[in-house]
Write a protein that holds these residues in place. Structure first.
Motif, PDB file in Angstrom:
ATOM      1  N   PRO A  82     -53.846  58.108-132.755  1.00 54.85           N
ATOM      2  CA  PRO A  82     -54.021  59.329-131.953  1.00 54.85           C
ATOM      3  C   PRO A  82     -53.262  59.315-130.621  1.00 54.85           C
ATOM      4  N   GLY A  83     -52.717  58.144-130.233  1.00 51.38           N
ATOM      5  CA  GLY A  83     -52.007  58.056-128.954  1.00 51.38           C
ATOM      6  C   GLY A  83     -52.335  56.750-128.265  1.00 51.38           C
ATOM      7  N   ALA A  84     -52.195  56.715-126.936  1.00 54.02           N
ATOM      8  CA  ALA A  84     -52.484  55.481-126.200  1.00 54.02           C
ATOM      9  C   ALA A  84     -52.787  55.804-124.739  1.00 54.02           C
ATOM     10  N   VAL A  85     -53.652  54.973-124.153  1.00 57.41           N
ATOM     11  CA  VAL A  85     -53.838  54.977-122.704  1.00 57.41           C
ATOM     12  C   VAL A  85     -53.022  53.803-122.183  1.00 57.41           C
ATOM     13  N   LEU A  86     -52.135  54.058-121.228  1.00 57.27           N
ATOM     14  CA  LEU A  86     -51.226  53.020-120.746  1.00 57.27           C
ATOM     15  C   LEU A  86     -51.520  52.722-119.277  1.00 57.27           C
ATOM     16  N   LEU A  87     -51.931  51.500-119.019  1.00 54.35           N
ATOM     17  CA  LEU A  87     -52.273  51.085-117.656  1.00 54.35           C
ATOM     18  C   LEU A  87     -51.079  50.345-117.062  1.00 54.35           C
ATOM     19  N   CYS A  88     -50.564  50.893-115.946  1.00 59.00           N
ATOM     20  CA  CYS A  88     -49.378  50.305-115.313  1.00 59.00           C
ATOM     21  C   CYS A  88     -49.785  49.478-114.110  1.00 59.00           C
ATOM     22  N   GLY A  89     -49.398  48.212-114.111  1.00 55.63           N
ATOM     23  CA  GLY A  89     -49.699  47.339-112.977  1.00 55.63           C
ATOM     24  C   GLY A  89     -48.576  47.384-111.958  1.00 55.63           C
ATOM     25  N   ARG A  90     -48.891  46.919-110.772  1.00 54.13           N
ATOM     26  CA  ARG A  90     -47.913  46.742-109.685  1.00 54.13           C
ATOM     27  C   ARG A  90     -48.307  45.457-108.986  1.00 54.13           C
ATOM     28  N   PHE A  91     -47.643  45.063-107.984  1.00 51.42           N
ATOM     29  CA  PHE A  91     -47.995  43.889-107.183  1.00 51.42           C
ATOM     30  C   PHE A  91     -48.065  42.636-108.061  1.00 51.42           C
ATOM     31  N   GLU A  92     -48.952  41.700-107.696  1.00 52.83           N
ATOM     32  CA  GLU A  92     -49.031  40.438-108.458  1.00 52.83           C
ATOM     33  C   GLU A  92     -49.803  40.599-109.750  1.00 52.83           C
ATOM     34  N   GLY A  93     -50.422  41.751-109.940  1.00 49.45           N
ATOM     35  CA  GLY A  93     -51.146  41.962-111.199  1.00 49.45           C
ATOM     36  C   GLY A  93     -52.502  42.567-110.980  1.00 49.45           C
ATOM     37  N   LEU A  94     -53.318  42.377-111.986  1.00 47.47           N
ATOM     38  CA  LEU A  94     -54.594  43.059-112.085  1.00 47.47           C
ATOM     39  C   LEU A  94     -55.675  41.988-112.095  1.00 47.47           C
ATOM     40  N   ASP A  95     -56.800  42.251-111.451  1.00 49.57           N
ATOM     41  CA  ASP A  95     -57.937  41.322-111.493  1.00 49.57           C
ATOM     42  C   ASP A  95     -58.321  41.092-112.959  1.00 49.57           C
ATOM     43  N   GLU A  96     -58.384  39.824-113.348  1.00 45.68           N
ATOM     44  CA  GLU A  96     -58.591  39.445-114.755  1.00 45.68           C
ATOM     45  C   GLU A  96     -59.882  40.029-115.337  1.00 45.68           C
ATOM     46  N   ARG A  97     -60.875  40.281-114.476  1.00 45.09           N
ATOM     47  CA  ARG A  97     -62.157  40.777-114.976  1.00 45.09           C
ATOM     48  C   ARG A  97     -62.041  42.164-115.607  1.00 45.09           C
ATOM     49  N   VAL A  98     -61.035  42.938-115.189  1.00 50.76           N
ATOM     50  CA  VAL A  98     -60.836  44.264-115.798  1.00 50.76           C
ATOM     51  C   VAL A  98     -60.420  44.098-117.257  1.00 50.76           C
ATOM     52  N   VAL A  99     -59.544  43.124-117.488  1.00 60.78           N
ATOM     53  CA  VAL A  99     -59.054  42.857-118.843  1.00 60.78           C
ATOM     54  C   VAL A  99     -60.218  42.420-119.736  1.00 60.78           C
ATOM     55  N   GLN A 100     -61.130  41.631-119.153  1.00 61.33           N
ATOM     56  CA  GLN A 100     -62.285  41.159-119.924  1.00 61.33           C
ATOM     57  C   GLN A 100     -63.304  42.268-120.156  1.00 61.33           C
ATOM     58  N   ALA A 101     -63.494  43.130-119.158  1.00 62.87           N
ATOM     59  CA  ALA A 101     -64.557  44.143-119.235  1.00 62.87           C
ATOM     60  C   ALA A 101     -64.206  45.304-120.165  1.00 62.87           C
ATOM     61  N   HIS A 102     -62.920  45.567-120.344  1.00 57.87           N
ATOM     62  CA  HIS A 102     -62.499  46.677-121.207  1.00 57.87           C
ATOM     63  C   HIS A 102     -61.724  46.073-122.379  1.00 57.87           C
ATOM     64  N   ALA A 103     -61.680  46.788-123.475  1.00 54.11           N
ATOM     65  CA  ALA A 103     -60.914  46.292-124.626  1.00 54.11           C
ATOM     66  C   ALA A 103     -59.436  46.565-124.354  1.00 54.11           C
ATOM     67  N   VAL A 104     -58.821  45.639-123.638  1.00 50.81           N
ATOM     68  CA  VAL A 104     -57.441  45.848-123.197  1.00 50.81           C
ATOM     69  C   VAL A 104     -56.480  45.062-124.087  1.00 50.81           C
ATOM     70  N   GLU A 105     -55.436  45.733-124.544  1.00 51.53           N
ATOM     71  CA  GLU A 105     -54.355  45.052-125.267  1.00 51.53           C
ATOM     72  C   GLU A 105     -53.219  44.849-124.267  1.00 51.53           C
ATOM     73  N   GLU A 106     -52.871  43.583-124.005  1.00 54.06           N
ATOM     74  CA  GLU A 106     -51.806  43.312-123.037  1.00 54.06           C
ATOM     75  C   GLU A 106     -50.468  43.271-123.765  1.00 54.06           C
ATOM     76  N   VAL A 107     -49.542  44.099-123.301  1.00 53.20           N
ATOM     77  CA  VAL A 107     -48.251  44.257-123.986  1.00 53.20           C
ATOM     78  C   VAL A 107     -47.107  44.008-123.014  1.00 53.20           C
ATOM     79  N   SER A 108     -46.122  43.247-123.468  1.00 55.93           N
ATOM     80  CA  SER A 108     -44.916  42.987-122.679  1.00 55.93           C
ATOM     81  C   SER A 108     -43.697  43.565-123.397  1.00 55.93           C
ATOM     82  N   LEU A 109     -42.720  43.970-122.599  1.00 51.39           N
ATOM     83  CA  LEU A 109     -41.464  44.448-123.198  1.00 51.39           C
ATOM     84  C   LEU A 109     -40.506  43.306-123.457  1.00 51.39           C
ATOM     85  N   GLY A 110     -40.733  42.165-122.832  1.00 50.60           N
ATOM     86  CA  GLY A 110     -39.818  41.051-123.023  1.00 50.60           C
ATOM     87  C   GLY A 110     -39.948  40.069-121.878  1.00 50.60           C
TER      88      GLY A 110
END
Ligand code: ADE
Length: 238
Positions: A112-140
């Motif tokens: 149906p689509g995707a929700v895309l979370l864009c980070g900046r700076f040094e990154g995102l507090d790790e607890r957000v990744v744990q608290a939500h069903a987050v798929e971490e994706v890299s372009l390379g």
């Protein structure tokens, strides 16, 4: 072309909503957006900051350079964005993620689509990744200034696969990765340019020979440039 009942949706959580639609407003994706084949919405993470300075980041615990996106702020943005879109996968763009490939792009495009979370700076507090069903994706294996350019790339790769975007869907069948190989070289007019000619076989009119030549070229290029793809192809075709 009959339109699906629900259109493919991209919801982008970002500190820079002005970066969208950007490249997605032009060419194939842009036309598809205008035609209602897919939809784009941006959510400004800063709108979820709790203090009067609208701060979204803070120094990392344990010390070190840079700033980290606060979990309370980002989580509030995620909850608002996903409240009406519980069926969309939540993708966080980060160089620490799994490398995106065409197989995952195809799955995302079918959904149906995707929700895309864009980070900046040094990154995102790790607890957000744990608290939500987050798929971490890299372009390379390189670092961008933020996830926005990566989000644009992910959406572009998905949207071009949607029904009604590419006029000749056969062109998708032969492109790189579709056969497990990189694509063969292409040529067009003029037949001779700056002393360089087009391979004879391509102007021979022998369709079977053209097919065989292209396959040979695809195999040779893949073997030379992408030993990882070549090993998988060789195993699958053994
Ligand atoms: N953000 C920064 N660098 C990135 C990368 N290589 N892939 C995805 N998101 C990123």
């Amino acid at each position: 072309m009959t339109k699906p009942d629900t259109i493919w949706k991209a919801k982008v959580l970002t500190l820079f909503p002005e970066m969208f639609p950007g490249a997605l407003g032009l060419s194939l994706a842009g036309q598809g957006l205008k035609d209602g084949i897919w939809a784009l919405e941006t959510v400004d993470i800063r709108d979820f900051a709790g203090d009067k300075h609208r701060s979204v980041d803070d120094a990392p615990f344990g010390g070190g350079p840079g700033m980290v996106l606060r979990p309370d702020v980002v989580s509030a943005a995620i909850e608002a964005a996903t409240a009406l879109a519980k069926d969309l996968p939540l993708i966080y763009l980060t160089p620490r993620g799994r490398s995106l490939n065409q197989a995952r792009v195809k799955e995302l495009a079918k959904g149906p689509g995707a929700v895309l979370l864009c980070g900046r700076f040094e990154g995102l507090d790790e607890r957000v990744v744990q608290a939500h069903a987050v798929e971490e994706v890299s372009l390379g294996d390189y670092v961008l200034s933020g996830g926005e350019v990566a989000a644009i790339a992910v959406v572009d790769a998905c949207v071009r696969l949607l029904d009604g975007i590419i006029g000749t869907p056969e062109s998708l069948a032969e492109e790189s990765f579709e056969t497990g190989l990189l694509e063969y070289p292409q040529y067009t007019r003029p037949q001779e340019w700056k002393g360089r000619t087009v391979p004879d076989v391509l102007v021979s009119g022998h369709h079977e020979k053209v097919r065989a030549w292209r396959k040979e070229q695809s195999e040779a290029i893949t073997r030379e440039r992408r030993p990882d793809l070549w090993a998988r192809y060789a195993a699958d075709n053994a």
